[in-house]
Design an enzyme around this catalytic site. Sequence first.
Site, short mmCIF file in Angstrom:
data_model
loop_
_atom_site.label_atom_id
_atom_site.label_comp_id
_atom_site.label_asym_id
_atom_site.label_seq_id
_atom_site.Cartn_x
_atom_site.Cartn_y
_atom_site.Cartn_z
N ASN A 169 -9.28 8.87 3.09
CA ASN A 169 -8.92 8.83 1.67
C ASN A 169 -9.87 7.97 0.84
O ASN A 169 -10.33 8.38 -0.21
CB ASN A 169 -7.51 8.26 1.48
N GLU B 130 -0.20 -1.88 -7.03
CA GLU B 130 -0.87 -0.85 -7.83
C GLU B 130 0.00 0.38 -8.00
O GLU B 130 0.04 0.97 -9.07
CB GLU B 130 -2.24 -0.50 -7.26
N GLY C 207 0.83 -1.21 0.00
CA GLY C 207 0.00 0.00 0.00
C GLY C 207 0.86 1.25 0.00
O GLY C 207 2.09 1.18 -0.03
N VAL C 208 0.20 2.40 0.04
CA VAL C 208 0.95 3.66 0.01
C VAL C 208 1.31 4.09 1.42
O VAL C 208 0.74 3.63 2.39
CB VAL C 208 0.13 4.77 -0.67
N ASN D 216 4.20 5.79 4.51
CA ASN D 216 5.53 5.62 5.09
C ASN D 216 5.80 4.22 5.62
O ASN D 216 6.90 3.69 5.48
CB ASN D 216 5.73 6.64 6.21
#
Length: 504
Positions: free
Chosen positions: A383, A293, A268-269, A271
């Site tokens: 988000n 992705e 995932g996105v 840090n």
Amino acid sequence: LADRVRYPDFLQRVMSADEAAALIPAGANVGMSGFTGAGYPKAVPLALAARIENEHAQGHPFRISVWTGASTAPELDGALAKVNGIEMRLPFQSDPICRNKINSGEMQFSDMHLSHVAQHAWFGFLGHLDVAVVEVAGVLPDGRLIPSTAVGNNKTWLDLADKVILEVNTQVPEKMDGMHDIYYGTAVPPHRKPIPMTHPHERIGEPYLHVDPAKVVAVVHTQQGDRDTRFAAPDAVSQKIASYIIDFLQFEVKQGRLPAHLLPLQSGVGNVANAVLAGLLDSPFEQLTGYTEVLQDGMLDLLRAGKMVSASATAISLSKTALADFTENIDFYRERILLRPQEISNHPELVRRLGIIAMNAMIEADIYGNVNSTHIMGSGMMNGIGGSGDFARNAYLSFFVTPSVAKDGAISCIVPMASHVDHTEHDVQIIVTEQGLADLRGLSPTQRAQRIIDQCAHPDFRPALHDYVARAKKGASGQHTPHLLDEALSWHSRYVKTGSMKLG
Ligand code: 0RQ
């Protein structure tokens, strides 16, 4: 521009962003390119925002609905949200202005699984697509398009929209030509065929996007880079989470439940995700593969170091430094990276077949393993679910990670009952915080509760969670997943009232 736009007819349609924005009518459904800050149109949305502001100043209502791949950047989401120009936004966003408008009720947001978007558009579930605004790297002499840094839903927008506006961004490296794999074999039921991919680096499509040239009403020249997606250096919390995951993966290899080179990694996105990938750089694993992705700095580092042999994604979202490396060594990366439509990068059939190891961040989990990835205190949108659900349910292994506390310790990220559920207990196998890792495979809800509290909850909240379970075991109407219904969400309401989940 003529170097990049080699289809002569399109050169006749070159115009300014203002002129192109004037072709978008009020009330339109507009499909825009863009996925996690990559490959979004840089000029037309800004020009459209200025036009909308002007219309509003004259008392004319003007809003559009914006469909994208995933999140974009201030020039798109921020600019259009700021002028109250968006009626409906889907499927994912992360822009602060956009988020505020959604949470104040001024803007509608449909939070969708990213793999669903293209097919729902094809099924007609989302309404008619009027206009597509798509960034590309260039146009071939036969009118096919060289995609940019993100593919996202562009194939679908170009196919479905009545009118197409192309932004040709000459700052996108020309040498990205050949890095994309656009699969045109998707049909709608009952005509669907198996997707012919058995290896994460297998090409199943072609490098270019198609568009009916007659639909292209405008070509706009831009030369501006994508958003600079910066990462904090991994902190102690992320490093701990990463080390538990890596130890666990090594254990699974030893147990014979994972092959030595693991299985394709989805990350995932953010840090923590980046820290896990940084941790893999120093791990003994070799010949890794990525099927994810968004390709971020961490995965690029693994490729460069030779730890990872190939990576498939739908977008490349890099910091400035990583982008410089990518551009300089693009011949090396082109051999190893494939960018695909998001309906393929996130396809449940492929996630299941390839046996993906999915790692996604969350906001909170409850003691039974239900995960909330999207909502703050049950009501506010952060988000969106993004691709986490596409991967979590179908993965070989599915990890969810979070620090054990948020807001300086006032919030426990392990709670009696999740205030919103994106991933049910059935889709969540392993939960990791800086406190430890809870392997939930094969456990019942009460066994899961014990393990999650002991391994993952912060010591400040552990006794209260154990106390809740003990009392629920006495007071609940059923003993499979014992809850005290009057109390299950009291931690959240206490935070909303007092600013802390702590008692007293
Ligand atoms: O808020 O910045 O105001 O302090 O939430 O938290 O810890 O910085 O976490 O940036 O890694 O994001 C789940 C949101 C995590 C993200 C989520 C507050 C916290 C902070 C962010 P502040 P962190 P991250 C691939 C897969 C869904 C989509 C997805 C996400 C802010 O990973 O959007 O997985 N995931 N996509 O203080 C209240 C809690 C909280 C909390 C944290 N329990 N209660 N607030 N915060 N925990 C990508 C795509 O699909 C495109």
